[in-house]
Write a protein that holds these residues in place. Structure first.
Motif, PDB file in Angstrom:
ATOM      1  N   PRO A 263      -1.528 -10.300  21.727  1.00 20.01           N
ATOM      2  CA  PRO A 263      -1.164 -11.297  20.712  1.00 20.01           C
ATOM      3  C   PRO A 263      -1.141 -10.752  19.291  1.00 20.01           C
ATOM      4  N   THR A 264      -1.746  -9.579  19.085  1.00 21.10           N
ATOM      5  CA  THR A 264      -1.771  -8.970  17.757  1.00 21.10           C
ATOM      6  C   THR A 264      -1.327  -7.518  17.857  1.00 21.10           C
ATOM      7  N   PHE A 265      -0.970  -6.947  16.713  1.00 20.35           N
ATOM      8  CA  PHE A 265      -0.641  -5.524  16.656  1.00 20.35           C
ATOM      9  C   PHE A 265      -1.050  -4.989  15.294  1.00 20.35           C
ATOM     10  N   LEU A 266      -1.035  -3.664  15.155  1.00 20.69           N
ATOM     11  CA  LEU A 266      -1.487  -3.008  13.929  1.00 20.69           C
ATOM     12  C   LEU A 266      -0.316  -2.429  13.155  1.00 20.69           C
ATOM     13  N   ILE A 267      -0.432  -2.459  11.830  1.00 18.25           N
ATOM     14  CA  ILE A 267       0.502  -1.721  10.985  1.00 18.25           C
ATOM     15  C   ILE A 267      -0.308  -0.809  10.067  1.00 18.25           C
ATOM     16  N   ASP A 268       0.280   0.343   9.762  1.00 12.80           N
ATOM     17  CA  ASP A 268      -0.381   1.362   8.946  1.00 12.80           C
ATOM     18  C   ASP A 268      -0.268   0.956   7.483  1.00 12.80           C
ATOM     19  N   LEU A 269      -1.113   0.007   7.108  1.00 16.14           N
ATOM     20  CA  LEU A 269      -1.070  -0.579   5.775  1.00 16.14           C
ATOM     21  C   LEU A 269      -2.441  -1.161   5.466  1.00 16.14           C
ATOM     22  N   THR A 270      -2.934  -0.948   4.272  1.00 17.23           N
ATOM     23  CA  THR A 270      -4.231  -1.492   3.895  1.00 17.23           C
ATOM     24  C   THR A 270      -4.108  -2.985   3.632  1.00 17.23           C
ATOM     25  N   ALA A 271      -4.820  -3.790   4.396  1.00 21.63           N
ATOM     26  CA  ALA A 271      -4.793  -5.243   4.233  1.00 21.63           C
ATOM     27  C   ALA A 271      -5.787  -5.628   3.153  1.00 21.63           C
ATOM     28  N   ILE A 272      -5.348  -5.607   1.932  1.00 20.71           N
ATOM     29  CA  ILE A 272      -6.223  -5.867   0.793  1.00 20.71           C
ATOM     30  C   ILE A 272      -6.547  -7.354   0.722  1.00 20.71           C
ATOM     31  N   PRO A 273      -7.788  -7.719   0.379  1.00 25.08           N
ATOM     32  CA  PRO A 273      -8.122  -9.126   0.217  1.00 25.08           C
ATOM     33  C   PRO A 273      -7.120  -9.843  -0.689  1.00 25.08           C
ATOM     34  N   GLY A 274      -6.689 -11.012  -0.256  1.00 31.52           N
ATOM     35  CA  GLY A 274      -5.662 -11.757  -0.967  1.00 31.52           C
ATOM     36  C   GLY A 274      -4.328 -11.705  -0.258  1.00 31.52           C
ATOM     37  N   ASN A 275      -4.136 -10.685   0.606  1.00 30.47           N
ATOM     38  CA  ASN A 275      -2.901 -10.577   1.398  1.00 30.47           C
ATOM     39  C   ASN A 275      -2.936 -11.444   2.652  1.00 30.47           C
ATOM     40  N   SER A 276      -4.121 -11.942   3.021  1.00 30.87           N
ATOM     41  CA  SER A 276      -4.243 -12.724   4.242  1.00 30.87           C
ATOM     42  C   SER A 276      -3.285 -13.912   4.227  1.00 30.87           C
ATOM     43  N   GLY A 277      -2.559 -14.094   5.319  1.00 28.18           N
ATOM     44  CA  GLY A 277      -1.622 -15.200   5.445  1.00 28.18           C
ATOM     45  C   GLY A 277      -0.201 -14.851   5.086  1.00 28.18           C
ATOM     46  N   GLY A 278       0.034 -13.641   4.586  1.00 24.52           N
ATOM     47  CA  GLY A 278       1.386 -13.262   4.189  1.00 24.52           C
ATOM     48  C   GLY A 278       2.278 -12.939   5.378  1.00 24.52           C
ATOM     49  N   PRO A 279       3.593 -13.144   5.247  1.00 25.08           N
ATOM     50  CA  PRO A 279       4.520 -12.819   6.332  1.00 25.08           C
ATOM     51  C   PRO A 279       4.682 -11.318   6.493  1.00 25.08           C
ATOM     52  N   VAL A 280       4.836 -10.874   7.729  1.00 25.92           N
ATOM     53  CA  VAL A 280       5.149  -9.485   8.048  1.00 25.92           C
ATOM     54  C   VAL A 280       6.539  -9.509   8.675  1.00 25.92           C
ATOM     55  N   PHE A 281       7.449  -8.677   8.174  1.00 26.50           N
ATOM     56  CA  PHE A 281       8.843  -8.835   8.583  1.00 26.50           C
ATOM     57  C   PHE A 281       9.591  -7.518   8.584  1.00 26.50           C
TER      58      PHE A 281
END
Length: 291
Positions: free
Chosen positions: A173-191
């Motif tokens: 149900p989930t996958f990883l991307i090589d990107l730092t998920a900085i606080p505040g980015n939570s909830g953003g679209p990935v496209f």
């Protein structure tokens, strides 16, 4: 789909925040989706990570609308929306994934800015577009509460798909991307768009789709691995369907996971926040109280 999603998603992505005190605020990211309905006008819902709402203890949050005047100047014009009452949350939460949706009344200028539901990947999209490790994906958000400018537009970032396999979604149900998920980015679209880069040698069509939603930064023993956890867009579709089912309504199209019926809506009981959560835990973000 052959349109470039980037500008459309920038327009549809908004900052969600709630003041902690006069100096700080908690910040997350959300994006608007237009849901077709049978015999009625489409309805706009706000999509975000469930923990963004959960960790904001007050009953209202601010949505950072951006308004363009007739003379071409922009203005940051946030308004408050309720997310809970004393009886509990107003949002609909996926029973297994960190996804929340809530119906919103948008300013008149935003009626055409919500992205169509059809742009969200379904359980066949990754196979159809031959999505592979190394493919580039982009995300929009407000890292540490920062925006691209004082008008409140989100910051665009990119990373490579770092997981294999990425389906079926029932198993992964989930996958990883090589990107730092900085606080505040939570909830953003990935496209992905027709302009994103594919893995070297990939024989694949151009893909234009919302792949998922950024929900977490990956840490081991309090050490960040510079990886972002993305929840498949299929579960955004499923949660939107839950919202309509809870009302006794039906959206204009089947939006959930096609292999199973939509689960019953989840009622999330309010919880007492720890001091760390109340101050803005890492997955939400905190910044000075300016846009």
């Amino acid at each position: 789909m052959d349109a470039d999603l980037t500008l459309d998603l920038i327009e549809a992505t908004v900052q969600i925040d709630q003041p902690v005190n006069d100096q700080k605020r908690m910040v997350g990211t959300g994006f608007l989706v237009s849901v077709p309905r049978e015999g009625a006008a489409p309805e706009v819902v706000l999509v975000t990570a469930a923990h963004v709402f959960e960790r904001m203890p007050q009953n209202e949050v601010r949505i950072g609308w951006r308004v363009k005047a007739a003379n071409g100047t922009w203005q940051y014009s946030p308004t408050r929306i309720p997310i809970r009452t004393d009886a509990g949350p107003l949002w609909t939460q996926n029973p297994k994934q960190d996804i929340a949706v809530i119906a919103v009344q948008v300013p008149p200028s935003y009626k055409d800015k919500a992205i169509p539901l059809s742009w969200l990947a379904d359980e066949r999209s990754f196979d159809q577009w031959h999505v592979s490790p190394g493919d580039e994906m982009m995300t929009l958000g407000y890292p540490h509460g920062y925006s691209a400018n004082t008008i409140g537009f989100p910051i665009l970032r990119a990373g490579r798909l770092a997981s294999y396999p990425v389906g079926p979604v029932s198993s992964f149900p989930t996958f990883l991307i090589d990107l730092t998920a900085i606080p505040g980015n939570s909830g953003g679209p990935v496209f992905m768009t027709e302009h994103t880069e594919r893995a070297p040698g990939a024989d694949a069509p151009k893909a234009t789709l919302v792949s998922g939603i950024l929900t977490k930064q990956v840490e081991v023993n309090a050490q960040r691995l510079e990886l972002g956890l993305v929840t498949h867009a299929v579960f955004v579709r499923q949660t939107i369907e839950q919202l309509f089912v809870a009302r006794g309504q039906a959206p204009g199209v089947k939006v959930g996971v096609t292999s199973s019926a939509a689960p019953p809506p989840v009622v999330v009981a309010p919880k007492k926040l720890s001091p760390r959560e109340a101050a803005g835990a890492a997955a939400v973000g905190q910044t000075k109280s300016k846009p």
